[in-house]
Design a protein around this motif. Sequence first.
Motif, short mmCIF file in Angstrom:
data_model
loop_
_atom_site.label_atom_id
_atom_site.label_comp_id
_atom_site.label_asym_id
_atom_site.label_seq_id
_atom_site.Cartn_x
_atom_site.Cartn_y
_atom_site.Cartn_z
N TRP A 172 -55.37 39.92 -24.49
CA TRP A 172 -54.14 40.23 -25.19
C TRP A 172 -52.98 39.66 -24.38
N VAL A 182 -53.20 37.83 -29.48
CA VAL A 182 -54.50 37.92 -28.83
C VAL A 182 -55.12 36.53 -28.74
N ARG A 191 -60.64 44.64 -27.26
CA ARG A 191 -59.53 45.59 -27.10
C ARG A 191 -58.74 45.28 -25.84
N GLY A 232 -48.29 41.77 -31.52
CA GLY A 232 -49.34 41.38 -30.59
C GLY A 232 -49.70 39.92 -30.72
N ILE A 245 -51.88 38.95 -35.63
CA ILE A 245 -51.99 39.17 -34.18
C ILE A 245 -52.23 37.87 -33.42
N THR A 290 -59.86 44.54 -33.88
CA THR A 290 -60.72 44.61 -32.69
C THR A 290 -62.11 45.08 -33.11
N PHE A 336 -53.61 47.42 -33.97
CA PHE A 336 -54.53 46.41 -33.42
C PHE A 336 -55.98 46.73 -33.73
N TYR A 384 -48.72 42.70 -26.35
CA TYR A 384 -48.84 43.82 -27.28
C TYR A 384 -47.85 44.90 -26.88
#
Length: 423
Positions: free
Chosen positions: A287, A301, A423, A299, A401, A417, A413, A290
Motif C-alpha cells: 500500500w 496499492v 492488506r 488509497g 485503489i 483485499t 479497502f 492509504y
Amino acid sequence: MSQAHDHPRDPIGWSAAIAIAFFGMCLIRLAVPTEPYFDEIHYLPAARALIEGSEYLNREHPLLGKELIGLGIALLGDNAWGWRIMPALAGALALFAFTRAIWFSTLSRFAAVSYAVLLASGFVLFVHSRIAMLDVFFVAFIALALWQCAAAVREPETGRLRLAFAGVALGLSMAAKWNAVPIAMLPGLAFLVARFAAGRRRLFTSRRGIPVPGVSLVEAALWLGLVPLAVYWLTFLPAYFFAQSPLPANGFIALHREIIALQESVVEPHPYQSRWTDWIFNLRAIWYLYGPIEGSHRGIVLIGNPLTMLLGLPAMVWAAWRAITGDRAAMAIVVLFAVSLGFWIVVNKPIQFYYHYFLPSCFLLAALAMALDALWQCGRRKLAVGALIASGALFAWFYPILSAAPLAGEQSFTAWTWLYGWR
C-alpha cells in the motif's frame, strides 16, 4: 525472430493510441496526494538538491532518475504535477516501446495490440507511472532498447542506427536504476552468440550473417558495450560540480563501492517485504498510500492484475516450449524473464519488495500476449479476446485503489483485499 504472418500490417497506430489513452488515465488525479508519499520522500529531496547543485543525496542510486524528476520540477514547478509528470511520460513510453518490440519480434498485429492492453491493465505499470520513483524510468529505457534491437534484426538496413539508439537507451536504463544491469548485458551477449552460431570465419570482423547483417561483432561491441558505459558515466557529470562534497576526478569507482555498500546495508525487516515466490503468485501487495486525504479516504496499492499475473505463468511455460521448438521471439521472452527474475533470487539484497517484480512482470505479460495470439491464430478468438476484456474489467474494478479515488470510508479497502497478503 518468429516467421512473419501473411501480409502483416504495422499496428503502430493502435500502439500509439493505447499509449496516449494510458497517459491520459495517468493524468487523472496525478496530483493526488499533493504531498509526497511512499518513496517520493527519498527521491524528491535528491531531485531538488540536483536542481540547486548543492549535494548528492540518495547516494544508493545513480543520478538519472532523480535528474528526470528534477526536469519535471523545472518545467512545472515544485508541486505534485512537477514531481510526477516525467514518470507518467516514461510509463507511456514504456508501453509504446514494449509493444513495438513485440511487433518487430513477431510481426503479429494481435500480439502487439494484446500486449498493449495487458500492460495498460496490468496495474504495475499504471501505479509506477503515477509516482516519483525510479523504477518506471529504467523500465522505459529497457523497453526502448529492446524495441531498437528487435527492429535492427528485422530491418538490418537500419541496423547500425538502431543499435546505436539501443546502446544509448541501455546506458540510460542503468543510470536510472541498477536493476537494469542484468538485462542491459543481454543484447551484446545475444549478438555474440548469434554471430558465433552463424559460423563466420572472421568472427569479429565479418559483417555477414545473423543477427544484423552489415554490422560486425566489433562494431556491435561498440554500440552495445562501450556506448552504454559512456552514456552511463555522462549522467554522473552533475556529481562533479556539487557545492558540497563533489565527486573527485578519480572518485567514480569509489562512488560505486559506496553504492554497493548502501544497497547491501538495508537489513532491517519491513512489513511490506516479500520474496520472489510471493511475487509470481501475486501474494503480497504494497500500500503506497492509504488514509484520509483531501476530504476522503483514498488509497494506492501496488499489486499485479489478479487474472493476468496468474495466466502469465502457464503462458511462460508455453513460451519455454515454443522456445525449445525454435521460436526465437519466445526464446527471447523466456530468457529476459528468467534473467530479470533470477537476479533477485541470487542477489545479495536481504530486503526485497514486490516492485522488484516490475520488469519481470512485463516479460510475463509478453508471454501471455504471444499465447493469446496463438489462440487467435488457431481460431479460438473469443477466448483470446475474452481474456483481454477480463483484464480490462479487473483494472476498472481496482481502479479506485490504483488512482487515489475517493472511497466510501475507512474500511473500504476490504472490497479489494481478496487475500490476507493484500492488506
